[in-house]
Scaffold this motif. Sequence first.
Motif, PDB file in Angstrom:
ATOM      1  N   ILE A  59      -0.280   6.186  -7.205  1.00  0.00           N
ATOM      2  CA  ILE A  59      -1.527   6.930  -6.970  1.00  0.00           C
ATOM      3  C   ILE A  59      -1.309   8.417  -7.260  1.00  0.00           C
ATOM      4  CG2 ILE A  59      -3.147   7.630  -5.181  1.00  0.00           C
ATOM      5  CD1 ILE A  59      -3.562   4.848  -6.128  1.00  0.00           C
ATOM      6  N   TYR A  60      -0.083   8.927  -6.971  1.00  0.00           N
ATOM      7  CA  TYR A  60       0.154  10.338  -7.301  1.00  0.00           C
ATOM      8  C   TYR A  60      -0.032  10.548  -8.802  1.00  0.00           C
ATOM      9  CZ  TYR A  60       2.608  10.231  -2.803  1.00  0.00           C
ATOM     10  OH  TYR A  60       2.946  10.039  -1.502  1.00  0.00           O
ATOM     11  N   LEU A 100      -9.856  15.622 -16.140  1.00  0.00           N
ATOM     12  CA  LEU A 100     -11.179  16.105 -15.724  1.00  0.00           C
ATOM     13  C   LEU A 100     -11.260  17.614 -15.745  1.00  0.00           C
ATOM     14  CD1 LEU A 100     -11.936  13.691 -12.771  1.00  0.00           C
ATOM     15  CD2 LEU A 100     -12.733  13.583 -15.121  1.00  0.00           C
ATOM     16  N   LEU A 149      -1.785   8.766 -10.780  1.00  0.00           N
ATOM     17  CA  LEU A 149      -3.210   8.635 -11.122  1.00  0.00           C
ATOM     18  C   LEU A 149      -3.933   9.947 -10.834  1.00  0.00           C
ATOM     19  CD1 LEU A 149      -5.770   6.860 -11.723  1.00  0.00           C
ATOM     20  CD2 LEU A 149      -5.909   6.535  -9.264  1.00  0.00           C
ATOM     21  N   VAL A 150      -3.642  10.548  -9.678  1.00  0.00           N
ATOM     22  CA  VAL A 150      -4.333  11.805  -9.327  1.00  0.00           C
ATOM     23  C   VAL A 150      -3.997  12.875 -10.344  1.00  0.00           C
ATOM     24  CG1 VAL A 150      -4.335  13.663  -7.619  1.00  0.00           C
ATOM     25  CG2 VAL A 150      -4.539  11.302  -6.883  1.00  0.00           C
ATOM     26  N   LEU A 161      -5.809  12.202 -13.542  1.00  0.00           N
ATOM     27  CA  LEU A 161      -7.252  12.493 -13.400  1.00  0.00           C
ATOM     28  C   LEU A 161      -7.487  13.993 -13.451  1.00  0.00           C
ATOM     29  CD1 LEU A 161      -8.625  10.026 -10.706  1.00  0.00           C
ATOM     30  CD2 LEU A 161      -9.102  10.114 -13.145  1.00  0.00           C
ATOM     31  N   ALA A 208       0.843  -1.200   0.000  1.00  0.00           N
ATOM     32  CA  ALA A 208       0.000   0.000   0.000  1.00  0.00           C
ATOM     33  C   ALA A 208       0.876   1.247   0.000  1.00  0.00           C
ATOM     34  CB  ALA A 208      -0.903  -0.010   1.235  1.00  0.00           C
ATOM     35  N   SER A 243       1.777   4.354  -3.343  1.00  0.00           N
ATOM     36  CA  SER A 243       1.414   5.778  -3.280  1.00  0.00           C
ATOM     37  C   SER A 243       1.985   6.537  -4.470  1.00  0.00           C
ATOM     38  CB  SER A 243       1.945   6.378  -1.978  1.00  0.00           C
ATOM     39  OG  SER A 243       3.304   6.060  -1.852  1.00  0.00           O
TER      40      SER A 243
END
Lengths: 79, 291
Positions: free
Chosen positions: A66-67, A77, A69-70, A73, A59, A63
């Motif tokens: 995930i950074y 968006l 991915l953010v 996004l 997990a 991270s």
Amino acid sequence: MEEAIVRAAVAIGAGLCMGFGALGPAIGEGIAVSKALEGMARQPESANILRTNMILGCAITESTGIYSLVISLILILFY
Amino acid sequence: MNGPKIYFQIGPVSITQTTVSSFFVMIVLCVLALFLGKGLKKRHGKRQVIVEKLVSMLYGLVEDTMGKHNSYWTPYIGALMMSSLFGSLIGMTGIFRSATADLSTTLTWALMTSVLVWACNIKQSGVRGWLKGFSEPIKVMLPMNIISEIAQPISMAFRHFGNIMGGSVLTSIVYTGLAGISTMVLGNLSRSPIAVPLILLAIGIIVFFVGIKKVKLSLKIIGSAVVILGVFSLLEMFDILSGVPILTLGLPGVLSLYFDIFSGCVQALVFSLLTMVYVGNACPPPESDSN
């Protein structure tokens, strides 16, 4: 015309960002899980401790993915 | 797929979806705590045994990670873990938006952890000691330590936020995509002449019986799928069940099983574990100072 260029750049940027962003954590987690499995194979009674630490470690290595991915996004968006 | 909606404004403060779901989570947790905590008897009832087991597990986790002397942190860690867990799971109800799918929630928690760490450092070795701690091994390390001090809350906040937000965005993308396919397929079928769904139904039934006779599972599955499609397009034609996206087949439910439940729990655990580790490092055991 500029709008089209911006849209194209955003799409390419988001794709590259997510693509390269997923590269590192994937390799890292693969190594982590393989080492944990070796540990479990060598000592089955320590499987529980190894499993929880493996999940937590994955997990935390997740991270950086995930950074990216953010960021991708946000790119898609809001631009 | 966008940020939390702002319901209304009270002066400078805007009440958003996240505020509402956070308040709801708070109320649920308070009611749960009050209900589970009352009427503790010597002779343990079934409920009390479970509660005591959970609380002692929490104390064990905190003492293992932060050391025996730090066990007074357990209520804070427990509150953090529960609000993060329930904050992520509340998005499953469909009415509320997950409280943690909003950067302001996770960044607040992360900053709280950092403030606790700084406070412990300052209590431990005074403001000058804390500042001197930044250029710890050698002077050159000063920028590096400052960067790592800043990166700590940011990484914790973005990790938790990104997991939950990414999960909810992906689930909603899959849902809207499949719902679009389903309305498109069923819509066209229902607009076509009455014969088409009936033929579809007939083919489905034939394939199904062939499957049974030849005992081939794949034929049975295909046959039943075509039958279901025919039935629903017939229903759509008479506007009985129209508008229900049947072809999503519950796939978004399976996706949110992984994204919301699994990564919600893992993120709650990771966040509280990191908080414990950081705060635990900042508060070393008191006896080491006395000697």
